[in-house]
Write a protein that holds these residues in place. Structure first.
Motif, PDB file in Angstrom:
ATOM      1  N   VAL A 145      11.365  12.499  49.050  1.00  0.00           N
ATOM      2  CA  VAL A 145      10.565  13.342  49.929  1.00  0.00           C
ATOM      3  C   VAL A 145      11.110  14.766  49.829  1.00  0.00           C
ATOM      4  O   VAL A 145      12.192  15.063  50.324  1.00  0.00           O
ATOM      5  CB  VAL A 145      10.620  12.832  51.389  1.00  0.00           C
ATOM      6  CG1 VAL A 145       9.856  13.772  52.308  1.00  0.00           C
ATOM      7  CG2 VAL A 145      10.058  11.418  51.473  1.00  0.00           C
ATOM      8  N   ASP A 146      10.345  15.621  49.162  1.00  0.00           N
ATOM      9  CA  ASP A 146      10.821  16.988  48.948  1.00  0.00           C
ATOM     10  C   ASP A 146      10.108  17.967  49.873  1.00  0.00           C
ATOM     11  O   ASP A 146       9.467  17.578  50.843  1.00  0.00           O
ATOM     12  CB  ASP A 146      10.657  17.390  47.481  1.00  0.00           C
ATOM     13  CG  ASP A 146       9.207  17.345  47.027  1.00  0.00           C
ATOM     14  OD1 ASP A 146       8.300  17.204  47.879  1.00  0.00           O
ATOM     15  OD2 ASP A 146       8.967  17.464  45.812  1.00  0.00           O
ATOM     16  N   ALA A 181      12.052  17.184  60.158  1.00  0.00           N
ATOM     17  CA  ALA A 181      11.857  18.252  59.178  1.00  0.00           C
ATOM     18  C   ALA A 181      10.382  18.510  58.932  1.00  0.00           C
ATOM     19  O   ALA A 181       9.602  17.582  58.708  1.00  0.00           O
ATOM     20  CB  ALA A 181      12.538  17.888  57.848  1.00  0.00           C
ATOM     21  N   ASN A 182      10.007  19.799  58.993  1.00  0.00           N
ATOM     22  CA  ASN A 182       8.697  20.182  58.485  1.00  0.00           C
ATOM     23  C   ASN A 182       8.674  19.978  56.973  1.00  0.00           C
ATOM     24  O   ASN A 182       9.655  20.289  56.297  1.00  0.00           O
ATOM     25  CB  ASN A 182       8.419  21.659  58.761  1.00  0.00           C
ATOM     26  CG  ASN A 182       8.084  21.952  60.207  1.00  0.00           C
ATOM     27  OD1 ASN A 182       8.815  22.669  60.880  1.00  0.00           O
ATOM     28  ND2 ASN A 182       6.979  21.422  60.689  1.00  0.00           N
ATOM     29  N   ARG A 183       7.565  19.473  56.463  1.00  0.00           N
ATOM     30  CA  ARG A 183       7.360  19.472  55.013  1.00  0.00           C
ATOM     31  C   ARG A 183       6.424  20.625  54.692  1.00  0.00           C
ATOM     32  O   ARG A 183       5.285  20.663  55.144  1.00  0.00           O
ATOM     33  CB  ARG A 183       6.759  18.157  54.527  1.00  0.00           C
ATOM     34  CG  ARG A 183       7.729  16.987  54.566  1.00  0.00           C
ATOM     35  CD  ARG A 183       7.210  15.840  53.729  1.00  0.00           C
ATOM     36  NE  ARG A 183       7.362  16.104  52.309  1.00  0.00           N
ATOM     37  CZ  ARG A 183       6.780  15.394  51.345  1.00  0.00           C
ATOM     38  NH1 ARG A 183       5.980  14.377  51.668  1.00  0.00           N
ATOM     39  NH2 ARG A 183       6.959  15.692  50.079  1.00  0.00           N
ATOM     40  N   ILE A 212       5.596  16.396  60.174  1.00  0.00           N
ATOM     41  CA  ILE A 212       7.020  16.470  60.484  1.00  0.00           C
ATOM     42  C   ILE A 212       7.581  15.075  60.241  1.00  0.00           C
ATOM     43  O   ILE A 212       7.070  14.092  60.788  1.00  0.00           O
ATOM     44  CB  ILE A 212       7.260  16.892  61.940  1.00  0.00           C
ATOM     45  CG1 ILE A 212       6.760  18.325  62.174  1.00  0.00           C
ATOM     46  CG2 ILE A 212       8.734  16.793  62.298  1.00  0.00           C
ATOM     47  CD1 ILE A 212       6.837  18.772  63.620  1.00  0.00           C
ATOM     48  N   VAL A 213       8.596  14.973  59.386  1.00  0.00           N
ATOM     49  CA  VAL A 213       9.166  13.669  59.075  1.00  0.00           C
ATOM     50  C   VAL A 213      10.453  13.464  59.868  1.00  0.00           C
ATOM     51  O   VAL A 213      11.209  14.410  60.124  1.00  0.00           O
ATOM     52  CB  VAL A 213       9.434  13.497  57.560  1.00  0.00           C
ATOM     53  CG1 VAL A 213       8.123  13.491  56.794  1.00  0.00           C
ATOM     54  CG2 VAL A 213      10.348  14.596  57.022  1.00  0.00           C
ATOM     55  N   GLY A 261      -0.958  30.715  53.849  1.00  0.00           N
ATOM     56  CA  GLY A 261       0.485  30.595  54.040  1.00  0.00           C
ATOM     57  C   GLY A 261       0.917  30.366  55.474  1.00  0.00           C
ATOM     58  O   GLY A 261       2.110  30.170  55.735  1.00  0.00           O
ATOM     59  N   ASP A 262      -0.038  30.359  56.386  1.00  0.00           N
ATOM     60  CA  ASP A 262       0.300  30.216  57.808  1.00  0.00           C
ATOM     61  C   ASP A 262       0.389  28.737  58.173  1.00  0.00           C
ATOM     62  O   ASP A 262      -0.464  28.185  58.873  1.00  0.00           O
ATOM     63  CB  ASP A 262      -0.758  30.915  58.672  1.00  0.00           C
ATOM     64  CG  ASP A 262      -0.849  32.399  58.387  1.00  0.00           C
ATOM     65  OD1 ASP A 262       0.075  32.937  57.757  1.00  0.00           O
ATOM     66  OD2 ASP A 262      -1.848  33.020  58.791  1.00  0.00           O
ATOM     67  N   VAL A 263       1.453  28.107  57.706  1.00  0.00           N
ATOM     68  CA  VAL A 263       1.558  26.653  57.821  1.00  0.00           C
ATOM     69  C   VAL A 263       2.483  26.254  58.977  1.00  0.00           C
ATOM     70  O   VAL A 263       3.262  27.061  59.494  1.00  0.00           O
ATOM     71  CB  VAL A 263       2.090  26.041  56.504  1.00  0.00           C
ATOM     72  CG1 VAL A 263       1.092  26.264  55.378  1.00  0.00           C
ATOM     73  CG2 VAL A 263       3.450  26.642  56.129  1.00  0.00           C
TER      74      VAL A 263
END
Length: 274
Positions: free
Chosen positions: A188-189, A203-205, A211-212, A243-245
């Protein structure tokens, strides 16, 4: 990382630090026997304004205050934000236009702020965000930053989490462990902004609505929060660029609530995991 493309990056452990004798490398190979991450649902308890000019890279809740780190050249800041209004109570603009700010965390009463490709981690005293007291050297890219109470944990956009000890006086980092993150489908990168909560790293991906939830004992993703459509539901008329993620996780250990936002989002969400 950071706009519309993903930089390919090859991890080189040996050159990370001058002292790598004690590094452990947890690179457990996943198997298809790993269970799929369990969906984690949530309840929205409140929705607050958020500064649309804030390219959020790090979010931290500490002593009833919300700290935020932002990125982009000439716009990278460290700020203390009033949650209910979204207005910064204090804001420090990094003077060097080449600096691209990233994740933040508060560790041992100091604020640590990553940079993307500048190989620096700025250190601030908790009572003064207007002047970094030192800068540490970090040889990898910097994306997300959190801590488990005894070590900093850093992501670099790959599937790796780096456990390090800062040496503020010497300006370097001691790398202790590298944890590889995987689920039932493989590595999972794109691990981005991080938050450590009760033995797990959330973590946000990057470039996803997920979110994992990562088990720090083995690097396995055990849960996933899907936030698809969240912003559109509460800000349907706001223009959101590519890009507003989703990016920004802060945890209030007293109320057990999370604060969630994204890059240039007009809203900050207070949620409780079910």
């Amino acid at each position: 990382m950071k706009n519309l493309f993903l930089i390919a990056f090859i991890v080189c452990v040996a050159s990370c630090t001058s002292n790598t004798d004690d590094i452990t490398f947890d690179d457990s190979v996943y198997t298809n026997t790993l269970p799929a991450p369990q969906p984690i649902t949530f309840t929205i308890d409140a929705v607050y304004p958020h500064d649309k000019q804030a390219f959020t890279q790090g979010l931290e809740f500490y002593n009833d205050k919300l700290y935020e780190g932002t990125g982009e050249p000439n716009q990278s800041t460290l700020r203390i934000v009033d949650i209910k209004s979204g207005i910064p109570e204090k804001k420090y603009l990094i003077k060097d236009s080449a600096i691209f700010g990233e994740g933040i965390t508060i560790f041992n009463k100091k604020i640590y702020q990553l940079t993307w490709q500048n190989n620096k981690i700025f250190v601030y005293n908790l009572d003064n965000i207007f002047k970094p007291v030192s800068a540490l050297t970090w040889q990898y890219e910097g994306w997300g930053l959190t801590n488990d109470g005894s070590k900093l944990i850093i992501s670099d956009g790959t599937d790796k989490l780096y456990y390090v000890l800062p040496d503020d006086e010497k300006g370097n980092m001691k790398l202790l462990k590298i944890l590889s993150v995987s689920d039932n489908k493989g590595r999972v990168d794109s691990l981005n902004e991080l938050e450590y909560i009760n033995g797990f790293v959330y973590a946000n991906r990057w470039y996803t609505n997920d979110i994992v939830k990562i088990d720090t004992a083995n690097g396995h993703v055990v849960g996933k929060i899907n936030m698809t459509g969240l912003l559109h539901q509460y800000a349907p008329n706001d223009k959101i660029n590519d890009g507003d993620v989703l990016n920004g996780i802060a945890y209030n250990s007293t109320t057990k609530k999370l604060y969630i936002t994204g890059k240039n989002w007009p809203k900050l969400f207070e949620i409780k995991l079910n």
